[in-house]
Enzyme design. Structure first.
Site, PDB file in Angstrom:
ATOM      1  N   ASP A   1      16.902 -23.832 -28.279  1.00 20.19           N
ATOM      2  CA  ASP A   1      15.874 -24.804 -28.685  1.00 20.19           C
ATOM      3  C   ASP A   1      16.462 -26.021 -29.404  1.00 20.19           C
ATOM      4  O   ASP A   1      15.723 -26.964 -29.712  1.00 20.19           O
ATOM      5  CB  ASP A   1      14.872 -24.152 -29.649  1.00 20.19           C
ATOM      6  CG  ASP A   1      13.941 -23.176 -28.956  1.00 20.19           C
ATOM      7  OD1 ASP A   1      13.929 -23.150 -27.707  1.00 20.19           O
ATOM      8  OD2 ASP A   1      13.228 -22.451 -29.668  1.00 20.19           O
TER       9      ASP A   1
ATOM     10  N   LYS B   1       8.341 -27.860 -33.363  1.00 20.18           N
ATOM     11  CA  LYS B   1       7.842 -27.927 -31.981  1.00 20.18           C
ATOM     12  C   LYS B   1       6.817 -26.849 -31.745  1.00 20.18           C
ATOM     13  O   LYS B   1       6.772 -25.826 -32.444  1.00 20.18           O
ATOM     14  CB  LYS B   1       8.972 -27.799 -30.957  1.00 20.18           C
ATOM     15  CG  LYS B   1       9.782 -26.492 -31.007  1.00 20.18           C
ATOM     16  CD  LYS B   1       9.179 -25.312 -30.254  1.00 20.18           C
ATOM     17  CE  LYS B   1      10.014 -24.055 -30.402  1.00 20.18           C
ATOM     18  NZ  LYS B   1       9.332 -22.823 -30.043  1.00 20.18           N
TER      19      LYS B   1
HETATM   20  O1  C5P Z   1      19.354 -19.414 -27.898  1.00 21.84           O
HETATM   21  P1  C5P Z   1      18.870 -18.726 -29.119  1.00 21.84           P
HETATM   22  O2  C5P Z   1      19.989 -18.331 -30.036  1.00 21.84           O
HETATM   23  O3  C5P Z   1      17.791 -19.444 -29.821  1.00 21.84           O
HETATM   24  O4  C5P Z   1      18.226 -17.381 -28.620  1.00 21.84           O
HETATM   25  C1  C5P Z   1      17.882 -16.351 -29.495  1.00 21.84           C
HETATM   26  C2  C5P Z   1      17.605 -15.084 -28.692  1.00 21.84           C
HETATM   27  O5  C5P Z   1      16.406 -15.243 -27.938  1.00 21.84           O
HETATM   28  C3  C5P Z   1      18.659 -14.747 -27.659  1.00 21.84           C
HETATM   29  O6  C5P Z   1      19.691 -13.972 -28.225  1.00 21.84           O
HETATM   30  C4  C5P Z   1      17.876 -13.952 -26.640  1.00 21.84           C
HETATM   31  O7  C5P Z   1      17.663 -12.638 -27.083  1.00 21.84           O
HETATM   32  C5  C5P Z   1      16.520 -14.641 -26.658  1.00 21.84           C
HETATM   33  N1  C5P Z   1      16.366 -15.688 -25.626  1.00 21.84           N
HETATM   34  C6  C5P Z   1      16.253 -15.299 -24.300  1.00 21.84           C
HETATM   35  N2  C5P Z   1      16.097 -16.261 -23.331  1.00 21.84           N
HETATM   36  C7  C5P Z   1      16.063 -17.576 -23.657  1.00 21.84           C
HETATM   37  C8  C5P Z   1      16.167 -17.986 -24.994  1.00 21.84           C
HETATM   38  C9  C5P Z   1      16.329 -17.015 -25.970  1.00 21.84           C
HETATM   39  O8  C5P Z   1      16.265 -14.113 -23.980  1.00 21.84           O
HETATM   40  N3  C5P Z   1      15.898 -18.467 -22.685  1.00 21.84           N
END
Ligand code: C5P
Length: 310
Positions: A148, A21
């Site tokens: 994601d 993406k």
């Molecule tokens: O959800 P995911 O594990 O992909 O997110 C990885 C990191 O990215 C989270 O631990 C956080 O630090 C950051 N993040 C965030 N806000 C979001 C998505 C991700 O702060 N909406």
């Protein structure tokens, strides 16, 4: 009982193809009490794919092939392994599968390659084990795996709100040509969000809102309008951590790209071009410039996770 055992027509293996993406808009709000950030995240799936194959095994194992395979974790931290475990746990079965990832999506690049593998493994295991989970059940597991991951299942284009996991599918009225410049080394998503917080310290960060002109550009397939509307609030943070990305962005625009931006949390940079010929010229210029490891051409929108064999 081992999953799938004794069922009529149990599969030997299932392969699912999952797209990368680019975020054509990534509007980021202030940090929430849980550490995440509220987003208005417009995802567009692009035609670079990983293929995830699952087959019954003695225990849960992962292998990976492809140019970046050495950078992919092969333990239980891999989202593909976690997807198999979560799905199995919900059904009281053991996640005894071998998962093979044929990786073509750049690793740690802001193109959701790890998320794609999570969504792919989930769909493949559901099929292998004959579980027939509903779309809503699969999406709930995806959201548990990462912000994601639901989009990797859905594909094409969608607006993600909340931390990006609540999706509204979007209409796309045409096709778009992109070039992706793959940087050397990755950038950690949490580190980029932390840098975003640092850069915005003391600033009242506005509520993230989807851009009406951007949604209209997608709906009508208007590439010039889309080029004008691209935005990524994480770009200053990614450039702050990796200043050399500014050179890559300049090279692509000088070579004729309509617009450029950092893809997600980076360090992959994305270039929207007017047609395929221009995309090839931009990719050649980027490769020749030495400002990136490699450049890839890809069309959009691409379909979400799809069973291709099994
Ligand atoms: O959800 P995911 O594990 O992909 O997110 C990885 C990191 O990215 C989270 O631990 C956080 O630090 C950051 N993040 C965030 N806000 C979001 C998505 C991700 O702060 N909406």
């Amino acid at each position: 009982m081992s999953a799938g055992e004794g069922r009529e027509g149990a599969r030997e293996s299932v392969t699912v193809r999952v797209p990368a993406k680019v975020n054509v808009q990534l509007a980021v709000g202030g940090a929430r009490p849980d550490g995440f950030h509220d987003l208005a995240n417009v995802f567009l799936a692009v035609g670079l794919y990983d293929e995830v194959t699952v087959r019954p095994a003695q225990s849960l194992t992962i292998t990976c092939s492809g140019p970046d395979a050495g950078q992919v974790p092969l333990d239980r931290t891999n989202l593909a392994a976690r997807a198999a475990e979560l799905l199995a746990a919900r059904h009281g079965i053991s996640p005894d599968v071998h998962i093979h990832i044929a990786k073509d999506i750049p690793v740690a690049g802001g193109m959701a390659g790890g998320s794609a593998d999570g969504a792919g493994a989930l769909m493949a295991c559901d099929e292998l084990w004959g579980l027939r989970s509903s779309r809503a059940e699969l999406l709930a597991i995806c959201a548990e795996l990462g912000s994601d991951v639901p989009f990797s299942l859905v594909g094409r284009a969608a607006l993600g709100t909340g931390r990006g996991e609540q999706l509204d599918e979007l209409e796309v009225g045409g096709s778009f040509h992109w070039v992706f410049a793959v940087a050397d080394g990755g950038l950690s998503t949490p580190a980029v969000y932390r840098e975003f917080d640092r850069l915005n310290e003391g600033v009242r960060v506005p509520e993230p809102v989807a851009s009406a002109p951007l949604l209209e550009a997608l709906r009508t397939g208007d590439v010039l309008a889309l080029a004008d509307a691209l935005s990524n609030d994480l770009q200053p943070a990614a450039l702050s951590l990796r200043p050399s990305l500014a050179d890559t962005l300049s090279v692509g625009v000088a070579a004729g790209a309509l617009a450029s931006l950092v893809s997600g949390s980076g360090p992959t940079t994305a270039f929207l071009t007017k047609d395929e010929e221009s995309a090839r010229a931009v990719a050649a210029a980027l490769t020749a410039s030495g400002t990136c490891r490699t450049a890839r051409v890809a069309g959009a929108p691409a379909a979400g996770a799809t069973v291709v064999a099994g």
